[in-house]
Design a protein around this motif. Structure first.
Motif, mmCIF file in Angstrom:
data_model
loop_
_atom_site.group_PDB
_atom_site.id
_atom_site.type_symbol
_atom_site.label_atom_id
_atom_site.label_comp_id
_atom_site.label_asym_id
_atom_site.label_seq_id
_atom_site.Cartn_x
_atom_site.Cartn_y
_atom_site.Cartn_z
ATOM 1 N N ARG A 100 -7.253 5.811 -0.305
ATOM 2 C CA ARG A 100 -6.048 5.471 0.229
ATOM 3 C C ARG A 100 -6.306 5.329 1.801
ATOM 4 N NH1 ARG A 100 -5.587 5.142 -4.125
ATOM 5 N NH2 ARG A 100 -3.672 5.847 -5.715
ATOM 6 N N PRO A 113 -3.121 9.531 1.767
ATOM 7 C CA PRO A 113 -4.544 9.491 1.981
ATOM 8 C C PRO A 113 -5.033 10.679 2.362
ATOM 9 C CG PRO A 113 -3.119 8.432 3.862
ATOM 10 C CD PRO A 113 -2.416 8.559 2.414
ATOM 11 N N ILE A 163 0.716 -1.250 -0.014
ATOM 12 C CA ILE A 163 0.104 0.138 0.104
ATOM 13 C C ILE A 163 0.849 1.332 0.086
ATOM 14 C CG2 ILE A 163 -1.760 1.282 1.146
ATOM 15 C CD1 ILE A 163 -2.628 -1.375 2.568
ATOM 16 N N TYR A 181 -5.449 3.724 4.659
ATOM 17 C CA TYR A 181 -4.455 2.330 4.846
ATOM 18 C C TYR A 181 -5.071 1.439 5.654
ATOM 19 C CZ TYR A 181 -0.807 5.278 2.483
ATOM 20 O OH TYR A 181 -0.125 5.806 1.738
#
Lengths: 528, 336
Positions: free
Chosen positions: B298, B34, B27, B300
């Motif tokens: 995004r 993000p 990732i 995570y």
């Protein structure tokens, strides 16, 4: 016999009552799940749409327009020097009741103070709740702009500004300026669940929140005590991510309104007898910016040559599929101060060659065209646009490489000025011209700033700054018109298009208006 | 047998850490931040970016972030979503039943149709039926889920008006989820027609998600069946004068099914992947849709937690398959 007759009569009465009480429900096929239900802390249109039925702001946009009209503030006055704005609040406005919270008082100045202080004051007990990011509040420059917010009395609030700021009222009509219930917030804080106010919203709006099932549905019911008059329908958002599936649901009547149809479906939608394909030019601009700090784009002749060489009509036909309007100015024609006297540069390859020759680049050069990796309302296919431009530039012996990055990375690099030519766009927030033109101002031209042409023209910038401090609309209009002339002459960007927004709405829906601001509002909507 | 199971379970821990590590690193290798992503066109000032990164612990070295993450998982905490601020585990648990319900129905559909189709094809080898079954299976196998789903919607929902387009139940029905399984909850709700509505919403997604496993199972059953039908014991059974039905469905099928069980297990794992697209098309509120969204944002913690939970599930299914296989075929247990 008698008893059974009575029973029959009674049951008919019950059935009749039930039928009479049965509320009409409008189902809106929304495109995604909201992050939360507080517009102060989120940034996406999807989340704003989901919170809007529940909330009001001090001033609001009249549905279907960009005009600012009274909301929770009945009236307001601006001091002569433009730094004090006093709002007179509406009386008798009720908050919603939900499970676990029943308001004991009407809306008043405390709610206004609580709502703004949460975003503004670090010492507000709510400042850090739910991540504590107030992107819009900060991006609209509110922390710098606000000097103080004072409660004059229960129904009067005075905003004192550090400088006169003309777009201020339009800013307060935006979603981030939503008014929450201070009483609800207090209760939740005491209960140890402050995040609750962002997940289970309580507001003064036309609909009260009932339930949210992630990725599935959001339910609202008409608020009978709404100050603007109780809505005639209950409301459900049916979250349907795929555009073709949304359209199938509208066709079947499983929902009545949908946003963002698939361009490929537009033809079929237009032919459906049960559906109106509503449309309006969007409040947006898609453009190609030249990085004027880099060679050879520091030379105006080169920029002009490129503009003359690009076939704008081909882009509109091929990429926007007719759902776009060629742009000659940086602002769309739906915004006041649009300068219609400007004549767009024609597609003229010979002229372009002459200009390049003048600039000493008749043999061409090689450069980059950046294209955005995402679809945006203002640009449905940036890669395709880049390809068309690439082909057009070949006629001038300009060899253009296509470049792209992941979206966040793309924007970051572009704001740093790493590109030569790059596509980007903008969707307006509040219908104020400043909300577009600041993107070409000198402040935004710094490294990391949002002016990706990195163009800083003193004349343009002076007018931009001046216009912002004047509340007189006619005077502002004049300045913005002049700025459009400068931008036209200096060509920091190639204006491509303003997209047209389409919304399929079933014919039984009454009173729905397409918003130029991209909102989806149902307070005044009814079902036949 | 017990030793076998223990061995398999012990392997799970390093596997988990490896998966957690791979997701974690992968990732972070994907460009995009993000915080950058959530700000749309507006962008963000470097100071505030730094502040947010600090809040989320993203300013720490990756190895430190990873170690913190491991400690966190060991405490049963999968973290908090960046975009919704809700605990990842809680979101997973609310959405997972929807995915599981769909996956089970799809698997049931695939098994109930796939095995008889395979048997039928094998017993009529070279005949018309065989060719038809295999032809359909091949088509089903190579059908892009996206296209197949929309095709079914257009035909069955829009044109014939037989099934609903998407969702899990008609939105006019409303009740609090109890088990999270719509088939059960709709029965518990006591609302007339809710169950039927839930069933009708399940039909198309079940078919779409079940198509590939159906094709796989039919082909697998056919080939193992053919193999088994040629074995000596089957010939013996036939010679004993048993009815052809009994020979095929009792003697041969039991043995032919052993490899099919593995396939079913593996396919169940695969279903979790296929569910992503199916859920998207049918607005099925499950983990597929949730993960797609978290990639776009995004997010995570959601991605890490979600992938970890799903891989955990696939591992679990694999262990079950291994155990079941061991039961069906004792030789496996002792092989090393």
């Amino acid at each position: 016999m008698k008893i059974s007759t009575r029973l029959l009569a009674a049951s008919m009465l019950v059935v009749g009552l039930a039928a009479g009480a049965e509320a009409k429900t409008l189902v809106y096929c929304s495109e995604g799940s909201p992050e939360n239900f507080n517009p102060q802390i989120n940034t996406t249109g999807t989340s704003f749409d989901a919170a809007r039925p529940v909330f009001n702001q001090l001033v609001e946009f009249e549905p279907g327009t960009t005009n600012v009209v009274p909301g929770l503030a009945e009236s307001w006055e601006v001091s002569p020097d433009g730094t004090e704005v006093t709002f007179h609040l509406r009386k008798g406005v009720k908050f919603h009741s939900i499970k676990g919270f029943t308001p004991t008082r009407d809306f008043n100045a405390d709610d206004v103070l609580f709502s703004f202080n949460r975003m503004w004051k670090e010492d507000s007990p709510y400042h850090k709740v739910s991540g504590g990011a107030y992107d819009y509040f900060n991006d609209m420059g509110m922390p710098d702009l606000l000097k103080s917010i004072d409660k004059v009395d229960d129904y009067t609030v005075k905003f004192t500004l550090t400088r006169p700021e003309a777009p201020f009222l339009a800013n307060l009509a935006m979603d981030f300026a939503t008014i929450l219930s201070a009483e609800y917030a207090d209760q939740m804080l005491k209960a140890g669940t402050p995040e609750q106010i962002d997940q289970v919203p309580v507001g003064t709006g036309p609909f009260s929140f009932v339930a949210y099932q992630k990725d599935n549905a959001i339910r609202y019911k008409a608020f009978p005590d709404y100050w603007g008059g109780a809505p005639k329908i209950d409301l459900v958002f049916s979250i349907t991510k795929d555009a073709t599936a949304r359209w199938a649901k509208v066709q079947k009547g499983e929902c009545q309104v949908m946003p963002y149809p698939n361009p490929a479906d537009l033809d079929a939608i237009g032919k459906d007898e049960n559906v109106d394909l509503m449309q309006q030019p969007g409040l947006n601009i898609g453009y190609l910016a030249f990085n004027v700090t880099k060679k050879p784009f520091d030379d105006k002749r080169v920029r002009l040559a490129i503009i003359h060489a690009i076939d704008k009509e081909a882009i509109l036909k091929d990429v926007y599929l007719g759902a776009g309007q060629p742009a000659k100015n940086f602002i769309p024609p739906t915004i006041w101060s649009y300068n219609d006297a400007i004549v767009d540069y024609p597609y003229d390859v010979e002229k372009a060659k002459d200009l390049l020759k003048e600039a000493g680049l008749q043999d061409g050069f090689s450069t980059d065209i950046w294209w955005m990796p995402v679809q945006r309302p203002y640009n449905p296919n940036a890669k395709r646009v880049a390809e068309i431009i690439q082909a057009d530039l070949e006629k001038l012996n300009i060899k253009a490489n296509l470049v792209s990055y992941e979206w966040g990375e793309y924007r970051k690099r572009m704001q740093q000025g790493e590109h030569q030519m790059g596509q980007l766009g903008w969707t307006g927030d509040n219908g104020d011209p400043d909300n577009f033109f600041f993107l070409l101002g000198c402040d935004a031209a710094r490294d990391g700033g949002q002016n990706i042409a990195k163009w800083c023209n003193k004349d343009f910038d002076d007018k931009l700054k001046k216009a912002k401090t004047i509340f007189d609309k006619a005077e502002r209009t004049k300045l913005y018109e002049e700025m459009q002339v400068i931008a036209h002459d200096e060509v920091p960007v190639f204006n491509i298009a303003h997209s047209v927004v389409f919304e399929p709405v079933r014919k039984e829906v009454v009173g729905y208006k397409v918003s130029p601001l991209g909102r989806h509002e149902f307070a005044k909507v009814d079902l036949k | 047998m017990l030793g076998f199971i223990v061995r398999r379970v012990l392997l799970v821990i390093p596997t988990f850490i490896a998966i957690a590590f791979l997701t974690f690193v992968a990732i972070r290798l994907v460009p995009g931040d993000p915080i950058e992503v959530r700000t749309g066109e507006r962008g963000i000032t470097p100071e505030r970016l730094a502040e947010f990164r600090h809040q989320l612990g993203l300013d720490q070295p990756v190895w430190k972030q990873f170690l913190d993450y491991l400690v966190q998982i060991a405490h049963g905490d999968l973290g908090t979503s960046i975009s919704t601020h809700a605990p990842v585990l809680q979101e997973f648990l609310t959405l997972f039943p929807a995915t599981l319900e769909l996956a089970l129905c799809a698997m049931l559909f695939a098994v109930v149709l796939g095995i008889p189709a395979g048997v039928l094809a094998a017993t009529r080898r070279g005949g018309f039926l065989d060719y038809s079954v295999m032809g359909v299976a091949l088509t089903g196998f190579s059908m892009p889920i996206f296209w197949w789903g929309l095709l079914l919607i257009l035909f069955f929902s829009v044109t014939l008006d037989l099934t609903p387009v998407s969702g899990r139940i008609d939105l006019l029905y409303y009740f609090e989820p109890v088990t999270g399984f719509m088939l059960i909850d709709s029965l518990l709700s006591d609302q007339d027609g809710a169950f039927l509505s839930a069933v009708s919403h399940l039909i198309l997604p079940t078919i779409v998600l079940g198509t590939i496993p159906l094709a796989t199972i039919a082909r697998m059953t056919r080939s193992t069946m053919l193999e088994v039908l040629g074995e000596d014991y089957v010939r013996t059974a036939r010679a004993k004068g048993l009815s052809p039905f009994r020979v095929v469905n009792v003697h041969a099928l039991r043995n032919a099914l052993i490899p099919v069980v593995t396939v079913i297990g593996l396919q169940t794992g695969m279903l979790m992947g296929g569910a992503v697209l199916t859920e998207y098309i049918f607005s099925w509120p499950g983990i597929g849709t949730w993960l797609i969204e978290s990639i776009q944002r995004r997010d995570y913690p959601v991605l890490q937690g979600g992938v970890l939970m799903i891989s955990g599930l696939v591992i679990l299914i694999n262990i079950l398959v291994d155990v079941l296989y061991g039961v069906l075929n004792p030789r496996i247990r002792h092989a090393r």
